[in-house]
Design an enzyme around this catalytic site. Structure first.
Site, short mmCIF file in Angstrom:
data_model
loop_
_atom_site.label_atom_id
_atom_site.label_comp_id
_atom_site.label_asym_id
_atom_site.label_seq_id
_atom_site.Cartn_x
_atom_site.Cartn_y
_atom_site.Cartn_z
N VAL A 47 0.84 -1.20 0.00
CA VAL A 47 0.00 0.00 0.00
C VAL A 47 0.87 1.25 0.00
O VAL A 47 0.63 2.19 -0.76
CB VAL A 47 -0.95 -0.01 1.20
CG1 VAL A 47 -1.71 1.32 1.30
CG2 VAL A 47 -1.95 -1.16 1.08
N ASP A 48 1.88 1.28 0.86
CA ASP A 48 2.78 2.43 0.92
C ASP A 48 3.43 2.71 -0.43
O ASP A 48 3.37 3.83 -0.96
CB ASP A 48 3.89 2.18 1.95
CG ASP A 48 3.47 2.56 3.36
OD1 ASP A 48 2.55 3.38 3.50
OD2 ASP A 48 4.06 2.03 4.31
N MET A 49 4.08 1.71 -0.98
CA MET A 49 4.86 1.93 -2.20
C MET A 49 3.95 2.19 -3.40
O MET A 49 4.27 3.01 -4.27
CB MET A 49 5.81 0.77 -2.44
CG MET A 49 6.82 0.61 -1.30
SD MET A 49 8.06 -0.66 -1.55
CE MET A 49 9.13 0.14 -2.73
#
Length: 397
Positions: free
Chosen positions: A168-170
């Site tokens: 999700v972050d990347m």
């Protein structure tokens, strides 16, 4: 690669993973990225260890090449004025402040738009910039849970499982980059800047597109399928001799027949339980058991070679040491060893695409905290006395 964003300047006040990954991609494409960090402490990921790589956080090193580190206290009006001055000449401004806190620091869109109407203003938040949860902080595992990703991951009846990478972050960093590049394209036509908004939650929702469509079509909540899929069988991991695993993806009748031939199980092709994919889906457990009774007779590499010989999509479930030494991975030259850096045996994961057969350009390696403060502030025509006064007041570092 030709530096497609050469001449573009980015002011980056993000930290952790999503924002720094986005700005690193911009740097890889040739932009000049000025990373603003808190004096003394810096980006939180500088303290995310163990493990250390040399004497530094491996997480920070992975996300912050091609950047200049400048320490500025964003809570001090003088520090905010420095950002305003930098933004006058910048093309892109990225932040990951909680919605509302950018206004309290005079770094909101309207303020910076007034300073530089052509500025691309990009924000990354956890739950978005609207709704009752907009002020809540969030991290990758929280959004994997909240968006439903975690309800789909793992094996039925077992405890919840987080996807093992910061997906999700990347991915949010990637979506933000796509928005920024789109806004730059629009600016080339109109000369005007834009506001780009992205969030971890929107990324998580985007990643459940297929499963949400399945739910909307059937009214039934999707199950956890482990390594498999709900719609195609056999399409999952099978154990091999010695306890290693391989993924076999026989996604149509032709491939299923090839698989049965390879494993010397022609009777399965004629079995009415397995005649079509729909039949195989209904009888997945019986089929999986029959296939695995054969795959466990083979060593991992032996099974992969056998599947390749019969044109059945198959690959090993690799650990990272195997990935690092894999012939195909190395042929792509995406993992690069860097000589002469302060961290011994340092390697980077390069851009996962090429233009004219070339990847990004390594302009600079991850910076030390505040390594470029004096250099960048000097570009604002700041005198040595002014700089020393700001240092003594801990406005910069």
């Amino acid at each position: 690669m030709v530096n497609v964003l050469s001449g573009i300047t980015v002011i980056d006040i993000t930290q952790n993973v999503a924002g720094p990954f986005c700005s690193q991609l911009l740097g890889d494409l040739g932009a000049t990225v000025i990373k603003i960090e808190r004096p003394v402490h810096g980006d939180d990921t500088r303290h995310w260890h163990p493990p250390l790589w040399g004497e530094e956080s491996s997480t920070f090193l992975a996300l912050n090449r091609n950047k200049k580190s400048v320490c500025v206290d964003l809570n001090d009006p003088k520090g905010q004025q420095i950002i305003h001055e930098l933004c006058k000449k910048a093309d892109i401004f990225i932040h990951s402040l909680k919605p509302g806190s950018e206004e309290s620091r005079n770094l909101d869109y309207e303020t910076l738009k007034e300073i530089n109407p052509s500025l691309i203003y990009a924000s990354i938040s956890a739950f978005g910039d609207k709704g009752k949860m907009k002020h809540k902080p969030g991290y990758d595992p929280l959004i994997q849970a909240y968006s439903g990703i975690m309800s789909l991951t793992g094996h039925e009846g077992e405890d919840p499982v987080r996807v093992g990478v910061s997906i999700v972050d990347m991915a949010t960093g990637m979506w933000c980059l796509i928005g920024i590049l789109s806004a730059l394209h629009e600016r080339n036509k109109t000369g005007k800047g834009s506001k780009v908004s992205s969030s971890l939650l929107e990324t998580g929702i985007a990643w459940v597109t297929l499963q949400m469509s399945t739910y909307l079509a059937s009214g039934k909540l999707p199950r956890k399928w482990g390594t498999g899929m709900s719609t195609t069988v056999p399409y999952q991991a099978f154990k091999t001799k010695g306890g290693q695993w391989a993924i076999i993806a026989a996604g149509n009748n032709r491939l299923f027949k090839n698989l049965c031939t390879a494993l010397q199980m022609p009777e399965l092709v004629e079995d009415p339980r397995f005649e079509t994919n729909a039949d195989r889906v209904r009888h997945r457990d019986e089929l999986r058991k029959l296939i695995e009774e054969r795959t466990v007779r083979y060593e991992l590499d032996e099974l992969v070679d056998l599947m390749e010989k019969h044109s059945v999509p198959c690959c090993p479930i690799n650990t990272l040491d195997r990935v690092l030494n894999d012939e195909q991975v190395n042929a792509l030259e995406i993992i690069k060893k860097i000589e002469g850096f302060r961290v011994k045996d340092f390697r980077i994961i390069d851009l996962p695409f090429r233009i004219n057969d070339e990847r990004g350009q390594l302009q600079s390696l991850p910076p030390l905290l505040g390594e470029h403060t004096e250099e960048v502030l000097a570009s604002l025509n700041m005198t040595e006395d002014e700089l020393e006064q700001l240092k003594s007041a801990s406005v910069v570092g």
